[in-house]
Design a protein around this motif. Structure first.
Motif, PDB file in Angstrom:
ATOM      1  N   PRO A  17     -10.386   2.787   0.236  1.00 27.86           N
ATOM      2  CA  PRO A  17      -9.495   4.159   0.124  1.00 27.86           C
ATOM      3  C   PRO A  17      -9.438   4.142  -1.308  1.00 27.86           C
ATOM      4  O   PRO A  17      -9.323   5.402  -1.828  1.00 27.86           O
ATOM      5  N   GLU A  18      -9.210   3.171  -2.120  1.00 31.49           N
ATOM      6  CA  GLU A  18      -9.091   3.291  -3.877  1.00 31.49           C
ATOM      7  C   GLU A  18     -10.368   4.004  -4.147  1.00 31.49           C
ATOM      8  O   GLU A  18     -10.024   5.046  -5.257  1.00 31.49           O
ATOM      9  N   VAL A  19     -11.639   3.767  -3.948  1.00 31.73           N
ATOM     10  CA  VAL A  19     -12.717   4.468  -4.358  1.00 31.73           C
ATOM     11  C   VAL A  19     -12.670   5.680  -3.715  1.00 31.73           C
ATOM     12  O   VAL A  19     -13.361   6.755  -4.500  1.00 31.73           O
ATOM     13  N   GLN A  69     -12.956   9.326  -5.968  1.00 29.60           N
ATOM     14  CA  GLN A  69     -14.025  10.323  -5.995  1.00 29.60           C
ATOM     15  C   GLN A  69     -13.547  11.853  -5.595  1.00 29.60           C
ATOM     16  O   GLN A  69     -13.873  12.792  -6.319  1.00 29.60           O
ATOM     17  N   VAL A  70     -12.444  11.676  -5.109  1.00 31.05           N
ATOM     18  CA  VAL A  70     -11.955  13.007  -4.431  1.00 31.05           C
ATOM     19  C   VAL A  70     -11.397  13.782  -5.696  1.00 31.05           C
ATOM     20  O   VAL A  70     -11.576  14.753  -6.082  1.00 31.05           O
ATOM     21  N   GLN A 127       1.917   7.740  -9.863  1.00 33.33           N
ATOM     22  CA  GLN A 127       2.489   7.970  -8.530  1.00 33.33           C
ATOM     23  C   GLN A 127       1.532   8.679  -7.701  1.00 33.33           C
ATOM     24  O   GLN A 127       1.412   8.499  -6.434  1.00 33.33           O
ATOM     25  N   ARG A 128       1.209   9.815  -8.231  1.00 37.70           N
ATOM     26  CA  ARG A 128       0.132  10.724  -7.266  1.00 37.70           C
ATOM     27  C   ARG A 128      -1.121  10.050  -6.715  1.00 37.70           C
ATOM     28  O   ARG A 128      -1.693  10.350  -5.808  1.00 37.70           O
ATOM     29  N   ARG A 129      -1.594   9.251  -7.763  1.00 40.85           N
ATOM     30  CA  ARG A 129      -2.860   8.603  -7.435  1.00 40.85           C
ATOM     31  C   ARG A 129      -2.456   7.502  -6.342  1.00 40.85           C
ATOM     32  O   ARG A 129      -3.235   7.460  -5.452  1.00 40.85           O
ATOM     33  N   ILE A 179      -5.230   8.737   2.197  1.00 41.18           N
ATOM     34  CA  ILE A 179      -6.656   8.447   2.465  1.00 41.18           C
ATOM     35  C   ILE A 179      -6.828   7.432   3.540  1.00 41.18           C
ATOM     36  O   ILE A 179      -7.422   7.278   4.362  1.00 41.18           O
ATOM     37  N   ARG A 180      -5.654   6.338   3.747  1.00 40.08           N
ATOM     38  CA  ARG A 180      -5.602   5.303   4.431  1.00 40.08           C
ATOM     39  C   ARG A 180      -5.353   6.058   6.080  1.00 40.08           C
ATOM     40  O   ARG A 180      -5.728   5.827   7.058  1.00 40.08           O
TER      41      ARG A 180
END
Length: 320
Positions: free
Chosen positions: A180-182, A186-187, A201-203, A210-211
């Motif tokens: 999910p972090e990747v 990318q998004v 925070q937004r990241r 995404i999870r």
């Protein structure tokens, strides 16, 4: 078309970093639609509805809706198959527009100030053209209106996928291979021109969103089928017939704000100015150094333009 008017920044609410606004599940026509509420903080606020883009969710509007809460009583919906809404039967622009129309009717809040980003912008144009009685003003952020040169979009890489049988399964497999972090990184790299504008925070919220996608077995199919529907609508827009989005845009009589980023990597940067030229009563704001989601990247600037539009509308109503 005329330039957008920017409300003074000092008259906006003080900078803050609110969490995603609380949401609820509502059964609409037999399926669940998830809606987030941004309650108004000022008296006599008008209703507003926010519609996200392809692969996004209602969470994309957190900052802008908060900045406008003194004037607008906001709702942001997850489109069928995205966010926390249940999947739909069809993933075409007409079906999405029908869902937005049905939501406005169901909530009994119309007419609303309607906001759309990317795919949500195309949907909102269709809603405003077909049901002007439901729309007070229209704000389009990087609207995904038709363009044919897909070399001007990172999503052009996906076109070959549409020709593969059972492409949804391939997309789901690819999704499962990425952490999910990747995926979140990318998004953001695709949508945002300057990542330093996105807080930690937004990241983290993007990763959690995404999870949720990973847990939704229908998500890959919804994404691929929606992309196929967008491409189909683009092609039809250059053929004779009433379904052309550009023809619909010409019929929009609603006072409109169009916002575009000059570093947009997903929608041809020429689309926002063209949209403003086509919609009769429009204002245009083009932002240097900004990407596809200006409401996330520079929410205060977008809010200033929106308040300028709202103030103009209020002044015209008093004079009328």
């Amino acid at each position: 078309m005329k330039p957008a008017t920017l409300w003074p920044d000092r008259l906006l609410p003080a900078p803050s970093m609110p969490p995603p606004w609380p949401g609820r599940k509502v059964v609409l026509d037999g399926t669940v639609t998830y809606v987030r509420e941004t309650p108004a903080t000022g008296p006599d606020a008008d209703p507003a509805l926010y519609v996200h883009g392809l692969g996004g969710s209602s969470q994309n509007w957190t900052d802008l809706a908060g900045l406008l809460a003194d004037r607008l009583d906001g709702q942001a919906i997850d489109l069928p198959g995205f966010g926390r809404s249940e999947p739909g039967l069809r993933y075409t622009l007409p079906s999405f527009a029908d869902r937005v129309i049905r939501w406005i009717e169901h909530s009994d809040r119309g007419p609303v100030h309607l906001f759309g980003n990317s795919l949500g912008g195309a949907i909102s144009v269709r809603v405003a053209a077909l049901r002007p009685d439901l729309v007070r003003t229209l704000t389009l952020v990087s609207p995904a209106l038709p363009f044919l040169d897909f070399r001007r979009s990172l999503q052009g890489r996906m076109l070959p996928l549409l020709a593969i049988p059972r492409a949804e399964r391939l997309a789901a497999w690819r999704l499962a291979q990425m952490a999910p972090e990747v995926m979140a990184q990318q998004v953001m790299e695709a949508c945002v021109a300057d990542l330093s504008r996105i807080s930690e925070q937004r990241r983290q919220e993007a990763v959690e969103e995404i999870r949720v996608r990973y847990e939704a077995t229908h998500y890959a199919a919804a994404y691929v089928r929606t992309f196929r529907g967008i491409v189909s609508s683009f092609l039809r827009s250059y053929l004779p017939g009433s379904g052309s989005l550009w023809r619909m845009a010409r019929s929009v009589g609603t006072r409109t704000l169009v916002v575009g980023g000059r570093q947009d990597r997903l929608v041809d940067v020429r689309v926002a100015p063209q949209t403003a030229r086509v919609i009769p009563d429009s204002r245009l704001l083009m932002l240097d150094g900004v990407g596809h989601v200006a409401q996330l990247e520079v929410p205060r600037v977008v809010a200033r333009a929106v308040v300028g539009l709202l103030t103009e509308s209020e002044d015209c109503a008093r004079e009328g």
